[in-house]
Enzyme design. Sequence first.
Site, PDB file in Angstrom:
ATOM      1  N   ARG A  81       0.834  -1.219   0.000  1.00 37.86           N
ATOM      2  CA  ARG A  81       0.000   0.000   0.000  1.00 37.86           C
ATOM      3  C   ARG A  81       0.860   1.257   0.000  1.00 37.86           C
ATOM      4  O   ARG A  81       0.472   2.284   0.546  1.00 37.86           O
ATOM      5  CB  ARG A  81      -0.933   0.002   1.199  1.00 37.86           C
ATOM      6  CG  ARG A  81      -0.226  -0.064   2.548  1.00 37.86           C
ATOM      7  CD  ARG A  81      -1.220  -0.016   3.682  1.00 37.86           C
ATOM      8  NE  ARG A  81      -0.570   0.069   4.978  1.00 37.86           N
ATOM      9  CZ  ARG A  81      -1.003   0.798   5.983  1.00 37.86           C
ATOM     10  NH1 ARG A  81      -2.069   1.549   5.830  1.00 37.86           N
ATOM     11  NH2 ARG A  81      -0.385   0.785   7.130  1.00 37.86           N
ATOM     12  N   ASP A 103      11.088  -7.241   7.851  1.00 37.42           N
ATOM     13  CA  ASP A 103      10.709  -6.292   6.799  1.00 37.42           C
ATOM     14  C   ASP A 103      10.513  -4.895   7.366  1.00 37.42           C
ATOM     15  O   ASP A 103      10.313  -3.948   6.592  1.00 37.42           O
ATOM     16  CB  ASP A 103       9.454  -6.761   6.063  1.00 37.42           C
ATOM     17  CG  ASP A 103       8.271  -6.961   6.992  1.00 37.42           C
ATOM     18  OD1 ASP A 103       8.349  -7.855   7.843  1.00 37.42           O
ATOM     19  OD2 ASP A 103       7.270  -6.226   6.872  1.00 37.42           O
TER      20      ASP A 103
END
Length: 472
Positions: free
Chosen positions: A89, A244
């Site tokens: 996103r 991440d």
Amino acid sequence: MSLHIPFDNSYARLPAGFFAAQAPVPVRAPSLIAFNHALAEELQIRGVDDPDLALLLSGNGVPAGASPLAQNYAGHQFGQFNPQLGDGRAVLLGEVVDRNGQRRDIQLKGSGPTPFARRGDGRSWLGPVLREYVVSEAMHALGVPTTRALAATRTGEEVIRERPLPGAVLTRVAASHIRVGTFQAFAARQDYDSLQTLFDYTQGRHYPEAHTPADMLGEVCDRQTRLVAQWMSLGFIHGVMNTDNCTLSGETIDYGPCAFLDAYHSEKRFSSIDRFGRYAYAAQADIILWNMAQLATALVPLVGDEDKAIKDFTEIIHASADTLRAEWTRRFAAKLGISEPETGDGALISDLLGLMQSGGSDFTNTFRALAEGDARDQIADRDGFDAWHARWRERIAGEPEAEALMQRSSPVLIPRNHRIEEMIAASVSGDDALFHRLNAALARPFEAVADYEDLRRPPTKQEEVTATFCGT
């Protein structure tokens, strides 16, 4: 159009497997909530009075010179490896070289689905955008390496979470968005040519003096362990230290279920998805070493002699544990007015933390009260504190700058969890005054300002935040 962003997009020149070209998805009715003029000046952005600014920072247009893309990466999430994550996103508009000669990314977060969205809507609701804006800028003011917030924009659309909520886009600035998980993605696929390309790019961008994988691993470990020790000295809990969410640049990134300690407890956690306390306050010291071990594993294929690489990398990780302990001691010693820690200072620090934990003392206010001359009222065990205080006074007798050091090391203000929630609720109702007030107050975290005295207060039982959420 008068807006000028001096893009120079090196990541977009990497091979196609590093990213997916992706324009942001337009929104219905963008309106600007906040724009960080001081940061824009650092980035040498001009023409910020452009009437189309809200359009360009919400995805309804692409600024001239941008090369929008979604980055590809993998990562361990709560210890489980996911080989395909990526920017689900977020869209990296491009990079600029700031007035100090540092290359920095400009990214739109919440700008619509990408090929990595995994059936998500690619959007963000207003709450996480405002939280990241306030907390990341507060962390910067506290001296913590961090991503920055350039702008926050309403979209004029609703997103569906548990209920319909107003949507928003954050414009985020980072030294880069290269993560441990970026290296893991190519290592997991045994795409060693791309792994080498990524190493060369990261080395050139962040570690020009690190000529080997071992050199770079050592530098990344140093930055990350010092960062986590600094977090802990401020009572900060990241909440989701997946690989991440761990940058090669050594910046704090992704302020999802983050929180600051109110009452001190070493095992405190806030994140609603951290059911077993993997990323609890004290656990962060171990987790960053675990994350660095995953980076080391991803780098092994770049070294011809695998056995030697494993041996060398293991030594680096073990040495990093010592770096973290030393940095933790140094930062907490400074909060006690000790400029050069000595043997025995660790016990002095731990004993105070023990008194704080046993009585539920407020983390920030206790250390600041000590800096301001009287912390006795912050500790439930008065006799225990008196005994500790006598030891401490004896220890700092030879520290002429103790008070100044303590006041530089222990902030007056932090982004308290209940104030963040209060601010979000007001903005959801259309009132951004609390958002702007928090930003103004937290820009001066080490100053006692009468107008912001109320922001020092810990939460009442009714105001206490017990869980924080990612917002995705």
